[in-house]
Design a protein around this motif. Structure first.
Motif, PDB file in Angstrom:
ATOM      1  N   VAL A  56       1.416  37.290 -13.056  1.00  0.00           N
ATOM      2  CA  VAL A  56       0.389  36.878 -13.712  1.00  0.00           C
ATOM      3  C   VAL A  56       0.625  35.203 -14.075  1.00  0.00           C
ATOM      4  O   VAL A  56       1.521  35.177 -14.684  1.00  0.00           O
ATOM      5  CB  VAL A  56      -0.066  37.661 -14.739  1.00  0.00           C
ATOM      6  CG1 VAL A  56      -1.345  37.031 -15.393  1.00  0.00           C
ATOM      7  CG2 VAL A  56      -0.196  39.106 -14.582  1.00  0.00           C
ATOM      8  N   LYS A  57      -0.196  34.468 -13.806  1.00  0.00           N
ATOM      9  CA  LYS A  57      -0.185  33.072 -14.271  1.00  0.00           C
ATOM     10  C   LYS A  57      -1.574  32.730 -15.317  1.00  0.00           C
ATOM     11  O   LYS A  57      -2.602  33.157 -14.877  1.00  0.00           O
ATOM     12  CB  LYS A  57      -0.346  31.949 -13.364  1.00  0.00           C
ATOM     13  CG  LYS A  57       0.733  32.014 -12.284  1.00  0.00           C
ATOM     14  CD  LYS A  57       1.953  30.915 -12.721  1.00  0.00           C
ATOM     15  CE  LYS A  57       3.051  30.989 -11.781  1.00  0.00           C
ATOM     16  NZ  LYS A  57       4.004  32.018 -11.543  1.00  0.00           N
ATOM     17  N   ILE A  58      -1.254  32.514 -16.433  1.00  0.00           N
ATOM     18  CA  ILE A  58      -2.179  32.177 -17.427  1.00  0.00           C
ATOM     19  C   ILE A  58      -2.573  30.672 -17.446  1.00  0.00           C
ATOM     20  O   ILE A  58      -1.654  29.876 -17.634  1.00  0.00           O
ATOM     21  CB  ILE A  58      -2.133  32.508 -19.003  1.00  0.00           C
ATOM     22  CG1 ILE A  58      -1.517  33.982 -18.792  1.00  0.00           C
ATOM     23  CG2 ILE A  58      -3.171  32.332 -19.850  1.00  0.00           C
ATOM     24  CD1 ILE A  58      -2.752  34.878 -18.946  1.00  0.00           C
ATOM     25  N   ILE A  59      -3.942  30.220 -17.077  1.00  0.00           N
ATOM     26  CA  ILE A  59      -4.184  28.762 -17.165  1.00  0.00           C
ATOM     27  C   ILE A  59      -5.357  28.530 -18.125  1.00  0.00           C
ATOM     28  O   ILE A  59      -6.102  29.484 -18.566  1.00  0.00           O
ATOM     29  CB  ILE A  59      -4.958  28.289 -15.907  1.00  0.00           C
ATOM     30  CG1 ILE A  59      -4.371  28.935 -14.714  1.00  0.00           C
ATOM     31  CG2 ILE A  59      -5.112  26.995 -15.559  1.00  0.00           C
ATOM     32  CD1 ILE A  59      -5.128  29.079 -13.476  1.00  0.00           C
ATOM     33  N   GLU A  60      -5.503  27.376 -18.524  1.00  0.00           N
ATOM     34  CA  GLU A  60      -6.031  27.065 -19.740  1.00  0.00           C
ATOM     35  C   GLU A  60      -7.307  26.666 -19.090  1.00  0.00           C
ATOM     36  O   GLU A  60      -7.696  25.913 -18.146  1.00  0.00           O
ATOM     37  CB  GLU A  60      -5.942  25.670 -20.444  1.00  0.00           C
ATOM     38  CG  GLU A  60      -4.728  26.415 -21.508  1.00  0.00           C
ATOM     39  CD  GLU A  60      -4.553  25.137 -22.628  1.00  0.00           C
ATOM     40  OE1 GLU A  60      -5.298  24.221 -22.639  1.00  0.00           O
ATOM     41  OE2 GLU A  60      -3.837  25.531 -23.416  1.00  0.00           O
ATOM     42  N   GLU A  61      -8.716  27.214 -19.663  1.00  0.00           N
ATOM     43  CA  GLU A  61     -10.148  26.872 -18.980  1.00  0.00           C
ATOM     44  C   GLU A  61     -10.203  25.538 -18.544  1.00  0.00           C
ATOM     45  O   GLU A  61     -10.889  25.223 -17.413  1.00  0.00           O
ATOM     46  CB  GLU A  61     -11.219  27.601 -19.682  1.00  0.00           C
ATOM     47  CG  GLU A  61     -11.995  28.252 -19.053  1.00  0.00           C
ATOM     48  CD  GLU A  61     -12.871  29.483 -20.163  1.00  0.00           C
ATOM     49  OE1 GLU A  61     -13.830  28.983 -20.521  1.00  0.00           O
ATOM     50  OE2 GLU A  61     -12.172  30.424 -20.306  1.00  0.00           O
ATOM     51  N   PRO A  62     -10.385  24.245 -19.322  1.00  0.00           N
ATOM     52  CA  PRO A  62     -10.714  23.075 -18.939  1.00  0.00           C
ATOM     53  C   PRO A  62      -9.848  22.619 -17.786  1.00  0.00           C
ATOM     54  O   PRO A  62     -10.311  21.987 -16.903  1.00  0.00           O
ATOM     55  CB  PRO A  62     -10.389  22.293 -20.212  1.00  0.00           C
ATOM     56  CG  PRO A  62     -10.013  23.222 -21.225  1.00  0.00           C
ATOM     57  CD  PRO A  62      -9.858  24.510 -20.938  1.00  0.00           C
ATOM     58  N   ILE A  63      -8.751  23.024 -17.867  1.00  0.00           N
ATOM     59  CA  ILE A  63      -7.794  22.594 -16.625  1.00  0.00           C
ATOM     60  C   ILE A  63      -8.323  23.082 -15.294  1.00  0.00           C
ATOM     61  O   ILE A  63      -8.743  22.550 -14.195  1.00  0.00           O
ATOM     62  CB  ILE A  63      -6.734  22.711 -16.700  1.00  0.00           C
ATOM     63  CG1 ILE A  63      -5.812  21.953 -17.790  1.00  0.00           C
ATOM     64  CG2 ILE A  63      -5.654  22.702 -15.524  1.00  0.00           C
ATOM     65  CD1 ILE A  63      -4.528  21.916 -18.365  1.00  0.00           C
ATOM     66  N   ALA A  64      -8.912  24.427 -15.273  1.00  0.00           N
ATOM     67  CA  ALA A  64      -9.182  25.405 -14.320  1.00  0.00           C
ATOM     68  C   ALA A  64     -10.609  24.524 -13.700  1.00  0.00           C
ATOM     69  O   ALA A  64     -10.917  24.496 -12.683  1.00  0.00           O
ATOM     70  CB  ALA A  64      -9.421  26.842 -14.360  1.00  0.00           C
TER      71      ALA A  64
END
Length: 332
Positions: free
Chosen positions: A126-134
């Motif tokens: 699992v990779k967690i990304i921050e919303e604005p970057i996505a």
């Protein structure tokens, strides 16, 4: 096996699943209906959304994610599992690599909860990304360059505002004012101004059809049905777009203020880039009419909405896996 990399946009209002090479394959509301007596899940997604506010006593339709954060762990886990299986089909033997996005303001504990739920739902990694970057990747912005881009991602439960440069966010903030709050503001306004009680779904309809936060050149109207609080009987009234502007004023101004505060904290070089390149709006909440004009008027910076604001985050989440894979290939 190809296509086992998945990106999931775990939204408060809807969940989107992106599969590498296929694009967004699934978009469903994040609602789960379960039977209180047996604790069995009755419906997930669109089917469950239709039950919101219309269920008998033993069946409850809930949104397990409130303001972008897991509020009901077991239900969320089952929901993620259901969507992963539905997107991949029953044939996949290999567990998928899943990247999930979370609002930029979440705590470590909340991140861990998302990670655990995704592992429990059958992910290999699992990779967690921050919303604005996505959102920025999904909107087609090249985030690896050393120049500032401002993203305003307005979802169902949270609005994320960030200035991004060199693949990371420099200044960001996340406020819990978004699409759901627009609906609630309309419900409150109808009760106060017209003594009419309406449900969440009706409020959402009003918002989508005639909602605006900037005066329209030609006011529009819609008929609204609800329950009159004085007589207790059903009643129909006509509501105009001007009234929705009044109802939504407070919520939309809070978003504008958040944009303002991020700009205040932005280093001058990046602020110059933002003034030059403009502000990009993404997320379902950015579809509210007049938002571009409102932000532009208050900041003086050119503002535009991404091409497919609803799917930006999901596409970006999936592409992020490819972005990481590209990095991995360079290393070996």
């Amino acid at each position: 096996m190809v296509g086992s990399d998945i990106g999931i946009d775990l939204g408060t209002a809807s969940i989107l699943v992106y599969i590498k090479g296929k694009g967004v394959v699934l978009k469903e509301p994040s609602v789960v209906a379960f039977d209180r007596d047996t604790n069995k899940i009755k419906a997930i997604g669109e089917e469950a959304r239709l039950m919101l506010g219309r269920t008998p006593g033993n069946i409850v339709a809930v949104r397990p994610l409130r303001q972008g954060v897991i509020s009901d762990y077991t239900v969320t886990e089952k929901m993620i599992k259901h969507f992963i299986q539905k997107a991949l089909g029953k044939k996949s033997f290999r567990k998928p690599l899943v990247s999930v996005c979370v609002p930029s303001g979440v705590t470590e504990v909340e991140k861990k909860a998302v990670e655990d739920a995704t592992f429990a739902a059958g992910a290999r990694d699992v990779k967690i990304i921050e919303e604005p970057i996505a959102a920025a990747i999904g909107a087609g912005i090249d985030i690896s360059k050393p120049c500032g881009n401002m993203i305003v991602d307005i979802g169902g439960g949270t609005s994320d505002i960030a200035v991004i440069s060199l693949g990371g966010s420099v200044v960001s903030t996340s406020i819990k004012i978004a699409g759901d709050d627009f609906d609630e503001a309309i419900v409150r306004y109808m009760r106060k101004k017209h003594n009419l009680l309406i449900g969440e779904r009706t409020a959402e309809d009003i918002k989508i059809k005639i909602g605006t936060c900037y005066p329209l050149p030609q006011p529009e109207t819609i008929e609204v049905r609800g329950r009159n609080l004085v007589t207790g009987l059903p009643r129909t009234i006509t509501v105009s777009s001007e009234e929705t502007e009044e109802a939504l004023r407070e919520a939309t101004l809070q978003i504008v203020e958040a944009v303002h505060s991020v700009l205040e904290k932005t280093p001058p070089e990046l602020a110059a880039d933002v003034a030059d390149r403009g502000i990009v709006l993404t997320g379902g909440g950015s579809l509210l009419r007049g938002l571009e004009e409102l932000i532009e008027e208050k900041t003086g910076i050119n503002t535009m909405t991404a091409e497919q604001p609803m799917t930006c985050v999901a596409i970006g989440t999936g592409k992020y896996v490819e972005f990481l894979a590209g990095k991995r290939d360079e290393e070996f």
